[in-house]
Design an enzyme around this catalytic site. Sequence first.
Site, PDB file in Angstrom:
ATOM      1  N   LYS A 114     -64.315 -29.184 -11.429  1.00  0.00           N
ATOM      2  CA  LYS A 114     -64.967 -29.512 -13.190  1.00  0.00           C
ATOM      3  C   LYS A 114     -63.792 -28.539 -14.200  1.00  0.00           C
ATOM      4  CE  LYS A 114     -67.572 -28.101 -16.126  1.00  0.00           C
ATOM      5  NZ  LYS A 114     -66.670 -28.344 -17.321  1.00  0.00           N
TER       6      LYS A 114
ATOM      7  N   ASP B  37     -69.217 -31.824 -19.071  1.00  0.00           N
ATOM      8  CA  ASP B  37     -69.506 -30.490 -19.903  1.00  0.00           C
ATOM      9  C   ASP B  37     -70.303 -29.539 -19.035  1.00  0.00           C
ATOM     10  OD1 ASP B  37     -72.017 -31.693 -20.234  1.00  0.00           O
ATOM     11  OD2 ASP B  37     -71.900 -32.101 -21.979  1.00  0.00           O
TER      12      ASP B  37
ATOM     13  N   GLY C  90     -71.702 -29.734 -15.049  1.00  0.00           N
ATOM     14  CA  GLY C  90     -71.466 -28.377 -14.572  1.00  0.00           C
ATOM     15  C   GLY C  90     -73.011 -27.915 -13.949  1.00  0.00           C
TER      16      GLY C  90
ATOM     17  N   GLU D 240     -65.878 -14.993 -12.280  1.00  0.00           N
ATOM     18  CA  GLU D 240     -65.078 -14.135 -12.905  1.00  0.00           C
ATOM     19  C   GLU D 240     -65.282 -14.197 -14.396  1.00  0.00           C
ATOM     20  OE1 GLU D 240     -62.452 -12.741 -15.078  1.00  0.00           O
ATOM     21  OE2 GLU D 240     -61.108 -14.466 -14.515  1.00  0.00           O
TER      22      GLU D 240
ATOM     23  N   CYS E 204     -59.284 -12.613 -20.680  1.00  0.00           N
ATOM     24  CA  CYS E 204     -60.593 -11.610 -20.229  1.00  0.00           C
ATOM     25  C   CYS E 204     -60.245 -10.461 -19.771  1.00  0.00           C
ATOM     26  CB  CYS E 204     -61.519 -12.409 -18.989  1.00  0.00           C
ATOM     27  SG  CYS E 204     -60.261 -12.853 -17.463  1.00  0.00           S
TER      28      CYS E 204
ATOM     29  N   GLU F  64     -67.445  -9.069 -26.478  1.00  0.00           N
ATOM     30  CA  GLU F  64     -66.066  -9.580 -26.177  1.00  0.00           C
ATOM     31  C   GLU F  64     -65.821 -10.624 -27.341  1.00  0.00           C
ATOM     32  OE1 GLU F  64     -63.619 -11.402 -22.373  1.00  0.00           O
ATOM     33  OE2 GLU F  64     -65.697 -12.260 -22.732  1.00  0.00           O
TER      34      GLU F  64
END
Length: 474
Positions: free
Chosen positions: A168, A200, A205, A243, A277, A381
Amino acid sequence: MQTLLSYINGQWIRPQGSVLAVRNPANNQAIAQVILGTEAELELAVSAAVEAFETYSQTSLEQRIHYLEQLRAAYAARLEEIAEAIRLEMGAPQDFALNAQAASGLAHFDSHLQALREFAFEYPSGASQIVHEPIGVVGLITPWNWPMNQLVVKVIPALAAGCTLVLKPSELAPLSANLFAEIIQSTDLPTGVFNLLHGDGEGVGQELVKHPQVDMISFTGSTRAGKAITKAAADTIKRVTLELGGKSPNLILDDADLEQAIQQGVLLCMSNSGQSCDAPTRMYLPRPQYHQAIEIAKNTAVSLVVGDPKDANTNLGPVISQTQYDRIQALIQAGIDEGASLICGGLGKPKHLRADLVDGHYVQATLFAKVHQQMRIAREEIFGPVLVMLPYDSEQELIEMANDSPYGLSAYISSTNRERALRIARQLRAGQVQLNYPEWDLYAPFGGYKQSGNGREYAQWGLRDFLETKAIIG
């Protein structure tokens, strides 16, 4: 207006879900439409993968190498198409889309093929035989920021291990994933081994993560989504590798080549419009050199051209979406409100944008000084071209500040004293520590400590995550 279908059991199918416009972030114009999958298509995809696993899991090492070599050749033949798709779907500048985004996938083919040829799938240990076997049907959920890099580092080791899969991709950047499915279709890979289902995170998902016949989930994305995936997978006790996010510290030691270390640090932070990232987004500087460092960083940042990804002189394209743009703007405002000193960039879009680009999601290259550890811009972040610069007074304080984060994906050290750099590197809580901005190492494990995730990717390390270990005793 291309309509993107899903690829299940060797066939292109039209899912029953809603239609979502795919927008070019450079100008916010619709460039395609993707049909989101439903639970019905997910059942088809998982069933195809379950059936294909019975035979594909028993293929020889030589057969799997043959499939991957075919895939690599087909991928190389369409490299420029892949780069163009990435430019359109996520706004990467043309040269960067080709030589970094698309080319990274090709590089991973080579490193994974070498790792596959060298991997010991079976060996004796004492009186037992140790056997590494494919874990089963895997669900792969990939992001939009490095759409092909992250797709390849999941799909290739899964296939190399003997697994079958349901992929996906991000619904924000699905064009390159469809090209990859076309590449799969052009090879001899058996039907049902690779399945692509658009959707989505809240729909397909979540259902993929919870599905009882899916043995493993490999996810790259936000820490928030990673937590939700871990919870959703708990009932079926499947393996989950993640991750996730990062807030990587960049430690500039007092013996570093200051100008080179800061210039490289700024460029790495801003690369891909800050949407990486492992970007070094926290720069720590010796207090006596702090003001000099700010000037160097400013001169580097203001030289970067933010603009149309099609223009040859563009360094930074747009960020992916209006949602992402708004989040970045909110965090820049938070930095200003909390008392940080704005050195360059800041709120709003670049003033020089052409009229046809004003609806695009462009963020100025932004630097903050006079930042302290507890500010939001130093802890969260941002995922945009924003660098925060913090002073330190001692080596011990530097290490403590670098580790003072919920994240632990990467860290960077600049020093002319290798032994000193190594000593500090061993004290940093991060999955990778990069000394003096080295060349990319495709054979080093990639993954994080703490809330940056678990599991490792790249070459043999990624291959291991898709394998179960069996002991045959006696």
